[in-house]
Design a protein around this motif. Sequence first.
Motif, PDB file in Angstrom:
ATOM      1  N   GLY A   1       0.822  -1.213   0.000  1.00 52.72           N
ATOM      2  CA  GLY A   1       0.000   0.000   0.000  1.00 52.72           C
ATOM      3  C   GLY A   1       0.851   1.255   0.000  1.00 52.72           C
ATOM      4  N   SER A   2       0.313   2.297   0.634  1.00 48.38           N
ATOM      5  CA  SER A   2       0.980   3.606   0.578  1.00 48.38           C
ATOM      6  C   SER A   2       1.966   3.778   1.723  1.00 48.38           C
ATOM      7  CB  SER A   2      -0.057   4.716   0.683  1.00 48.38           C
ATOM      8  OG  SER A   2      -0.939   4.620  -0.375  1.00 48.38           O
ATOM      9  N   PHE A   3       3.021   4.517   1.417  1.00 45.65           N
ATOM     10  CA  PHE A   3       4.004   4.880   2.433  1.00 45.65           C
ATOM     11  C   PHE A   3       4.181   6.388   2.424  1.00 45.65           C
ATOM     12  CE2 PHE A   3       4.876   0.518   1.678  1.00 45.65           C
ATOM     13  CZ  PHE A   3       5.444   0.017   2.845  1.00 45.65           C
ATOM     14  N   LYS A   4       4.612   6.898   3.568  1.00 42.55           N
ATOM     15  CA  LYS A   4       4.907   8.325   3.643  1.00 42.55           C
ATOM     16  C   LYS A   4       6.075   8.469   4.597  1.00 42.55           C
ATOM     17  CE  LYS A   4       2.090  12.492   4.132  1.00 42.55           C
ATOM     18  NZ  LYS A   4       0.719  12.852   4.538  1.00 42.55           N
ATOM     19  N   ASN A   5       7.142   9.083   4.107  1.00 44.73           N
ATOM     20  CA  ASN A   5       8.341   9.274   4.936  1.00 44.73           C
ATOM     21  C   ASN A   5       8.788   7.992   5.623  1.00 44.73           C
ATOM     22  OD1 ASN A   5       8.518  11.947   4.311  1.00 44.73           O
ATOM     23  ND2 ASN A   5       7.080  12.533   5.931  1.00 44.73           N
ATOM     24  N   GLY A   6       8.779   6.916   4.872  1.00 43.44           N
ATOM     25  CA  GLY A   6       9.324   5.665   5.402  1.00 43.44           C
ATOM     26  C   GLY A   6       8.369   4.850   6.234  1.00 43.44           C
ATOM     27  N   LEU A   7       7.148   5.357   6.466  1.00 39.91           N
ATOM     28  CA  LEU A   7       6.197   4.600   7.282  1.00 39.91           C
ATOM     29  C   LEU A   7       4.926   4.329   6.487  1.00 39.91           C
ATOM     30  CD1 LEU A   7       6.539   6.582  10.605  1.00 39.91           C
ATOM     31  CD2 LEU A   7       7.315   4.258  10.200  1.00 39.91           C
ATOM     32  N   GLU A   8       4.231   3.251   6.862  1.00 38.93           N
ATOM     33  CA  GLU A   8       2.959   2.950   6.205  1.00 38.93           C
ATOM     34  C   GLU A   8       2.000   4.103   6.488  1.00 38.93           C
ATOM     35  OE1 GLU A   8       4.320  -1.066   8.047  1.00 38.93           O
ATOM     36  OE2 GLU A   8       4.618   1.052   8.448  1.00 38.93           O
ATOM     37  N   ASP A   9       1.415   4.655   5.457  1.00 42.15           N
ATOM     38  CA  ASP A   9       0.536   5.800   5.634  1.00 42.15           C
ATOM     39  C   ASP A   9      -0.395   5.859   4.439  1.00 42.15           C
ATOM     40  OD1 ASP A   9      -0.531   8.470   6.007  1.00 42.15           O
ATOM     41  OD2 ASP A   9       1.139   8.775   7.382  1.00 42.15           O
ATOM     42  N   GLY A  10      -1.707   5.888   4.697  1.00 44.37           N
ATOM     43  CA  GLY A  10      -2.650   5.869   3.577  1.00 44.37           C
ATOM     44  C   GLY A  10      -3.309   4.499   3.513  1.00 44.37           C
ATOM     45  N   PHE A  11      -3.795   4.134   2.352  1.00 44.48           N
ATOM     46  CA  PHE A  11      -4.520   2.866   2.240  1.00 44.48           C
ATOM     47  C   PHE A  11      -3.542   1.723   2.029  1.00 44.48           C
ATOM     48  CE2 PHE A  11      -6.948  -0.429   0.096  1.00 44.48           C
ATOM     49  CZ  PHE A  11      -8.060  -0.503   0.910  1.00 44.48           C
ATOM     50  N   GLY A  12      -3.748   0.625   2.722  1.00 45.03           N
ATOM     51  CA  GLY A  12      -2.838  -0.499   2.524  1.00 45.03           C
ATOM     52  C   GLY A  12      -3.449  -1.815   2.975  1.00 45.03           C
ATOM     53  N   GLU A  13      -2.801  -2.903   2.533  1.00 43.01           N
ATOM     54  CA  GLU A  13      -3.232  -4.241   2.941  1.00 43.01           C
ATOM     55  C   GLU A  13      -2.104  -4.876   3.727  1.00 43.01           C
ATOM     56  OE1 GLU A  13      -4.279  -6.715  -0.328  1.00 43.01           O
ATOM     57  OE2 GLU A  13      -5.398  -5.112  -1.308  1.00 43.01           O
ATOM     58  N   PHE A  14      -2.463  -5.617   4.764  1.00 39.83           N
ATOM     59  CA  PHE A  14      -1.434  -6.209   5.602  1.00 39.83           C
ATOM     60  C   PHE A  14      -1.783  -7.675   5.847  1.00 39.83           C
ATOM     61  CE2 PHE A  14       0.253  -6.914  10.009  1.00 39.83           C
ATOM     62  CZ  PHE A  14       1.594  -6.858   9.672  1.00 39.83           C
ATOM     63  N   VAL A  15      -0.792  -8.534   5.649  1.00 42.59           N
ATOM     64  CA  VAL A  15      -0.981  -9.973   5.899  1.00 42.59           C
ATOM     65  C   VAL A  15      -0.044 -10.357   7.023  1.00 42.59           C
ATOM     66  CG1 VAL A  15      -0.768 -12.281   4.906  1.00 42.59           C
ATOM     67  CG2 VAL A  15      -1.470 -10.373   3.463  1.00 42.59           C
ATOM     68  N   CYS A  16      -0.590 -11.019   8.031  1.00 42.51           N
ATOM     69  CA  CYS A  16       0.258 -11.415   9.159  1.00 42.51           C
ATOM     70  C   CYS A  16      -0.032 -12.879   9.478  1.00 42.51           C
ATOM     71  CB  CYS A  16      -0.075 -10.532  10.355  1.00 42.51           C
ATOM     72  SG  CYS A  16       0.890 -10.943  11.795  1.00 42.51           S
ATOM     73  N   PRO A  17       0.962 -13.758   9.289  1.00 43.44           N
ATOM     74  CA  PRO A  17       0.680 -15.191   9.514  1.00 43.44           C
ATOM     75  C   PRO A  17       0.439 -15.485  10.992  1.00 43.44           C
ATOM     76  CG  PRO A  17       2.849 -14.835   8.504  1.00 43.44           C
ATOM     77  CD  PRO A  17       2.343 -13.502   8.917  1.00 43.44           C
ATOM     78  N   ASN A  18      -0.509 -16.355  11.254  1.00 39.25           N
ATOM     79  CA  ASN A  18      -0.774 -16.791  12.616  1.00 39.25           C
ATOM     80  C   ASN A  18      -0.228 -18.208  12.739  1.00 39.25           C
ATOM     81  OD1 ASN A  18      -2.050 -18.014  14.867  1.00 39.25           O
ATOM     82  ND2 ASN A  18      -3.608 -16.398  14.818  1.00 39.25           N
ATOM     83  N   LYS A  19       0.885 -18.342  13.452  1.00 40.17           N
ATOM     84  CA  LYS A  19       1.588 -19.636  13.489  1.00 40.17           C
ATOM     85  C   LYS A  19       0.734 -20.729  14.123  1.00 40.17           C
ATOM     86  CE  LYS A  19       5.929 -18.378  12.126  1.00 40.17           C
ATOM     87  NZ  LYS A  19       5.555 -17.107  11.520  1.00 40.17           N
ATOM     88  N   MET A  20      -0.034 -20.338  15.187  1.00 41.02           N
ATOM     89  CA  MET A  20      -0.800 -21.353  15.912  1.00 41.02           C
ATOM     90  C   MET A  20      -1.856 -21.977  15.005  1.00 41.02           C
ATOM     91  SD  MET A  20      -0.469 -20.766  19.602  1.00 41.02           S
ATOM     92  CE  MET A  20      -2.146 -20.768  20.183  1.00 41.02           C
ATOM     93  N   LEU A  21      -2.587 -21.096  14.296  1.00 38.35           N
ATOM     94  CA  LEU A  21      -3.704 -21.607  13.491  1.00 38.35           C
ATOM     95  C   LEU A  21      -3.275 -21.936  12.068  1.00 38.35           C
ATOM     96  CD1 LEU A  21      -6.369 -19.049  14.673  1.00 38.35           C
ATOM     97  CD2 LEU A  21      -6.251 -21.442  15.286  1.00 38.35           C
ATOM     98  N   ASN A  22      -2.018 -21.595  11.749  1.00 40.33           N
ATOM     99  CA  ASN A  22      -1.497 -21.885  10.412  1.00 40.33           C
ATOM    100  C   ASN A  22      -2.323 -21.177   9.329  1.00 40.33           C
ATOM    101  OD1 ASN A  22       0.401 -22.866   8.820  1.00 40.33           O
ATOM    102  ND2 ASN A  22      -0.286 -24.991   8.831  1.00 40.33           N
ATOM    103  N   LYS A  23      -2.780 -19.979   9.667  1.00 39.94           N
ATOM    104  CA  LYS A  23      -3.536 -19.180   8.704  1.00 39.94           C
ATOM    105  C   LYS A  23      -3.062 -17.738   8.829  1.00 39.94           C
ATOM    106  CE  LYS A  23      -8.176 -20.679   7.708  1.00 39.94           C
ATOM    107  NZ  LYS A  23      -9.550 -20.625   8.224  1.00 39.94           N
ATOM    108  N   ASP A  24      -3.562 -16.874   7.932  1.00 40.75           N
ATOM    109  CA  ASP A  24      -3.119 -15.478   7.967  1.00 40.75           C
ATOM    110  C   ASP A  24      -4.183 -14.556   8.536  1.00 40.75           C
ATOM    111  OD1 ASP A  24      -0.848 -16.296   6.764  1.00 40.75           O
ATOM    112  OD2 ASP A  24      -1.384 -15.633   4.741  1.00 40.75           O
ATOM    113  N   ASP A  25      -3.717 -13.541   9.284  1.00 38.50           N
ATOM    114  CA  ASP A  25      -4.574 -12.396   9.603  1.00 38.50           C
ATOM    115  C   ASP A  25      -4.470 -11.437   8.429  1.00 38.50           C
ATOM    116  OD1 ASP A  25      -4.979 -13.491  12.023  1.00 38.50           O
ATOM    117  OD2 ASP A  25      -3.992 -11.936  13.219  1.00 38.50           O
ATOM    118  N   LEU A  26      -5.593 -10.850   8.019  1.00 36.98           N
ATOM    119  CA  LEU A  26      -5.550  -9.922   6.880  1.00 36.98           C
ATOM    120  C   LEU A  26      -6.159  -8.597   7.296  1.00 36.98           C
ATOM    121  CD1 LEU A  26      -6.930 -12.247   4.064  1.00 36.98           C
ATOM    122  CD2 LEU A  26      -4.586 -11.557   4.380  1.00 36.98           C
TER     123      LEU A  26
END
Length: 1672
Positions: free
Chosen positions: A1088-1113
Amino acid sequence: MEPQRRSSEDDDGGERGLLHCWRGYSYSVVPERLLLPRPVLQVALGAQHGVLLVEGGQVYTFGELSWKQSQAFQAAEPTLENALSGQRVVAVAAGSFHSGAVTEDGSVHMWGDNGAGQCGLSGLSCVPNPTPVALLDPGGAQTVPVLELACGEKHSLALTVQREVWAWGSGCQLGLNASVFPVWKPQKVEQLAGRYVLQVACGASHSLALVRCLGPEGVHRPPVDKCNQCNQLLYTMTDKEDHVIISDSHYCPMGVEAREDPPPTQTLKTSPSEPILPSYSSSASTPAAPVPDPTLDLVSGPQDSQKAGLTIGEHPPADSDAPAPSKAVASAAVKSSPYPDEQEVKEYLRKLSDASQAEAKMAAGGLHALKPSSLGRGSSALNSLVASCASAVGERVASTYEALSLKRMMNFYLPSRLEVLSGTADNTAERVRREESVQAKKSSSTGDIHEEEAEGLRRRLSLPGLLSQGRYAVHLLSSSYGPLLSPRLLRKMGRSKTRAFALTPMGGGIPEDQEVFPILQTEVWSWGHGEHGELGHGDNLARLQPLCIKSLNKKEVIRVAAGAHHSIALTAQSQVYSWGSNLSGQLGHMETPSTIPRLAKLSEGIRVWDASAGERHTLLLADGDCIQPIIYYSGQQVKEGQEGGGMEEGEEEKDERAGGYTQQPVLLPFCMNLGYVSSVVAGGRRCVALSDRNVMGFIASLHELASAERKFYCKLCDVKSQVIRPLLELESLSTVLGPMATELLQTLAGRFSMLSHLTGQHAASLTANLRRGRDVNSFLILENSSIFLDLYNDYCSAVGNFFVMGGFHALTKPSLDIFGKSPELLQRLSECSEENTATSDLLVTLFYLPTQHLHEYSRLLLKLATCFEVSSGDYQKLQDSCSKFEALTLQLKRKRKEAEYTFHFWKSFPGKMTDSLRKPHRRLIYESSNKSLTVQNAGRFSVNWFILFNDSLVHAQGVAPCKNLFSTHHIFALATLWVDPTPEDDSGLHGLKVVTPEETLTLLASSSAEKTKWLRAINQAVDQALSGAGQDAGSSGLKSEPPISRTASYTFYKDGRLKDATYEGRWLSGKPHGRGILKWPDGRIYTGSFKNGLEDGFGEFVCPNKMLNKDDLYHGYWKEGKMHGLGTYRYASGEVYDGSFQDGMRQGHGMLRSGKHNTSSPSVFIGHWLQDKKTGYGVFDDITKGEKYMGMWQDHQRQGMGVVVTQFGLYYEGAFKDNKMMGTGILLSEDDTTYEGEFSDDWTLTGKGVLTMPNGDYLEGSFSGEWGSGLKVTGSYFKPNLFDAEKDKNQAVKLGRLSVRAEEKWKAVFEECWSQLGCETPGQGEHLKAWENIAVALTSNRQQIQDSPETLSRSHSKTLESLEVIPQYEGPVTIERYHSIRLYLIKACDTPLHPLGRLVETLVAVYRMTYVGVGANRRLLPQAVNEIKSYLGHIFQIVRFLFPDLPEEGGLIPEPTENLPDSTQETSTDTRTESPKPGRVVSSSALLLPVLLPRLYPPLFTLYALEKEKEDDMYWECVLRLNKQPDLALLAFLGVQQKFWPVLVPNSLPAPGDKQPVISSTKDACFASAVETLQQISTTFTPSDKLQVIQLTFEEITQEVQSLLKQDFLWSMDDLFPVFLYVVLRARIRNLGSEVSLIEDLMDPCIQHGEHGIMFTTLKACYYQIQHEKIT
């Protein structure tokens, strides 16, 4: 071509296509010139005559034309063939005594001798004039268009547009399965069907075809699958589980044996290609051999090894030699055999050898699996053949499959394999066989298969010898060779495989399939009589069917020619192969036997590019030392005296004995006088040359270009065969070079091959252009210049990469082994004149040599361009291409310099650090070993070294006295490097500031010049790294610095949040800024968007959940690296949160759906969140329990006031604590039993309270226990008397006291809207700023949606466009502005992209969430109504903020003065107010209900319907009852005055207002229009719309009554009410009570006392009247 055309007009057309004729080669010969009115395009010569095609498509003939009507007609001068006038001929051909022509539309005309049917016309012995001959498709009557013809002595061949060959005439040279000759009707040569034939040629009694090799693309057209004779399928396929079986056991009963009487020597043909069929019942077969049953199914899996081994490995390929199975068996093979005669089997095997391979082609090395589909005549013959082969081998072969196959392999490698297998005595036939076996070995050893696999299967596969050619099932795996070969052989083959791969273009590079590029991968096929060896198969036997001449495969033949009894093949490398009769030296060499193709003897450097063969001589057209072409002659000398008539038979023999012929081709001395010869033709005893004069240097330039290209191609082929191949085949290569350099060398060899191949194709195309067109437009180098430029660029990069990695120096030792100490070969090939040059330098020069050819291109193209007018298109085309090649030449020179500089750098600074930096593509630009650059504030002893490469800046550091100077180094990629000069100040430091994502360095240059140099070098390098290395660096010198904002990829290495994460996307001055993707090693990904080195604006984030073996979105908005704003978070557990975030936590309004499956989501919460927890007002729907809670929360728990309703109709309102009902509350059940008092837990009563029954009785006291499961009561029971009825009424009022007030609900939703408008708190802020925020929101949301346009309907985008126009929001509000505001609000609320629209959308969602499903409980109606009213108030506050001049609720807008009468009328109906008044009252309901209510109507109306259910049922029953009556009865019953009855007076005409006469039985006729109008009340939403409907109904009634009474009329309520009651009854509105209540609750307060108010009261009265109507 303007200049040529002009000059040819001036000079009588005497510049192009000049014709010269002569015979023989003695010095006294002078060619005579035949004069024709137009340039000659093509010549064809027969035995005694010639055919000419001139420009314009006319045909002339000359010589002895015995078929003309006048006896023995002889034309010294060419005469026009008038029969062809009106046709435009494009090609001509001449046989010995007949001729043919092809016209523009592809039709064929033949004339001349037809004794053998060679003219394709039945019943005529000769055809005097050109007559059309049709090639008819066997299926239909369609004629097949033809490209070219070839004619022999007794036969003719045609090549069709589909690239198939058709034949007619007599003899086996037709290649047809004909049993009777002549064949009058043209027939297709089936053997070549499905192959792409490029050219055909006819000798006296043999035929040649040039065929394209089958590439990996396979056959372009679907192969022929039916037999042309008997129309049965040639191939059948059977699908098994793990393999496919293809059977070609089709045996054609028709026309296998050609019944032309063969010469006596041919009664039993023993051609090596066609094995003799041994009789299965032969007494000589060895009894010990396991003989398979003839009906054995040969498809056996690998597990069936023994049997399969014998049937599969033992029968040799039909194209190679057939070892006689044993002498005894062979002798038994006579015609008396009970099996089909050998001719049929030959047919059969030949079909297998060629057709099956052509048709059933598979992927690389894939072999087809065949299976007998029917055990008919053919298959049993084959089985017997296989069986006898097996028996003949007998016990010599070990019984296992593996040993058998290995032995077979060994036989292919051992020269004496024939003796090993058959041990036969050495006789002549065997010698012939053995000779060809060498050929066969070349083409069918397994080693070859690997090589071909590597060559991308560019030519037809010959199957390996270890597979029988009959039918075989091989699992289609390349690895299937594995178990068959010994490890040593495998090693040997494995090596050849890795070596061979690079030497032929690997597809891809050059668009082979573009028909514009000539095809170099060809085969030559021959058939017909072979007494003189003219078929080239190494014997003198005839062939009935086309057969591939194996020894010409891979020779790149581009043209074939056939003399009477000899054949010529011309290759792309300008070499000539010849074979056949050499009695007159016509082959151009004296080697024997002449039954296989051999090279003609020509002196070094002579490159032949056109060839033609006559009766006993051959003409060759070649490049000599100068540009003008030269002609060589080989063959029979023709004596002066005999030039006129034909030579007598006896004289001929004398002549041959006298030795009047050439030993090798001789140069014709007069050829230089002929001008620029474009083609040569030989035929009969004659020779002909076609030439052009050199007009304006154009023809010379064309010849020079073609000649240069041919020379260059020969050079490349020499380098490939004499340098590259020996190097690649070296055993020790990979050990000397190491894996990386070996791979680079292979890449280099591959690119070289592709370059060479392209050059060959280009040379062939230029040659063809000289022969026919001689124009510029068809030049490949102009149309496809990008292919040439890209290939040269890639090639130069490959040479540079190998050079930089020290490859050429590493080759010094291996090249000594190959080329010896004094490498003259390398010196000659690299055109290096200096003595004692190092081998490595010679190799460098040699490999860079091709790049110099680019300059040659630009020079010759420029030369051609000067032949044209500067204004012409051709000039422009040539000029453009010339400059492109010139530019690339310069660029490649610079690339070479860079490579040399880099190589010397690596050589000068050896060491571990520099070795780690050494990469093939890396080039050095600049380095600071001269101390030109240091780091600011560096320590006293620290040493800094900066090296600038084309992809990175390296900073090496170390401490001075240390032995290993540089201890650490860091590499900064150029794509993410920004450099700026620091401003010069008094300190006199020349500084450069270098910014990278994680470091900022200040560097000091030693002088201002150094500073400028480094700055420019770094900027240029960065610019090139960003634009792709191929860009021209020269021009970028003028550019300023590279862009600050750019796209690049980078991996972070310092500790912190981003450690080891990789970012790819937009950058700005060292920081991610703009769109990008950030990936962490643990699987987290942000896009997604960045501003001055940081996530800023609209974006999508995927974070794996090791316990459930699935992703947080997460999908949504970010601010400063955290989730902030609206978003949707899908948890791995299946929960989904949709709403607001702040600082990475859920905060504000949001909805959480949870449950394992979202579809059934067992619970939903919608409401307010604070720091990730439910806090504030929210609605919780517990779907599994069937309960809904609406109330206050704290820290995820129900706390404070709240309401619970259940699916069983229970209703609770009261206090909650710690997630339980605790404190005072009211509980009602479905039947109105009510409890009011204390609670301690859910549905658990504890303490004081009052329990009231539905009938009014009540208990008062102390309660304990759970509701519905037995209550314990201590208290008093009261049966109220009549006076206590008041209590009942009070109780109904009490509901809602203990629930959350409407104003307290959904605060967060409104706060969000305010903050979107830029206000901290509601109403505080600048409305100008708010409008700006609205505009920004619209445009940014719109851009985001444009990326996925499917979400945007057309009407939606129109709405958006109209919203971009901001209404005037300042100045006094007039009626007109009030309307524009109203319209703006309607549109704004239509799109969720507008803050107001989003607000409305959210409110609708929460409202439905609250009051749908379990929430549809009648007791919630008052709360639902109040909630809508509170929405109106909140939204009106926002509207007044946006339009500050709008009066407050109940304020007046003055009516405009009289000069605007129209608008007043319009608006008055629009806004649904009463007749014009002095002003318009502003109210939130009038302005906003039209927007809000239609969306909230369904849940709200459902609540009304539930609440009014009983009353509505009573009313409906009454309506149904009363409606049974006819009109008059009902009118009378309701007491409507008679004067209002629409009844006709007898004998009078119907009144104009009357629809139809009303008689006593009529129903639904009175006041029909009014009834219809009133029914529309159910289709409207807002109270004002509904009131409008009532008003219209009244107007309709009035109109009808007025038309009855024919006068104006004023109603009194007494008159009006019964009539209206009648209309209401007849309208049959189902839920009238609900409609009435809805209007009453939400009516605009200012209307209550006006006209609308009275009308509404009337309707309400009617409702009550009907409910209580007693029908007597």
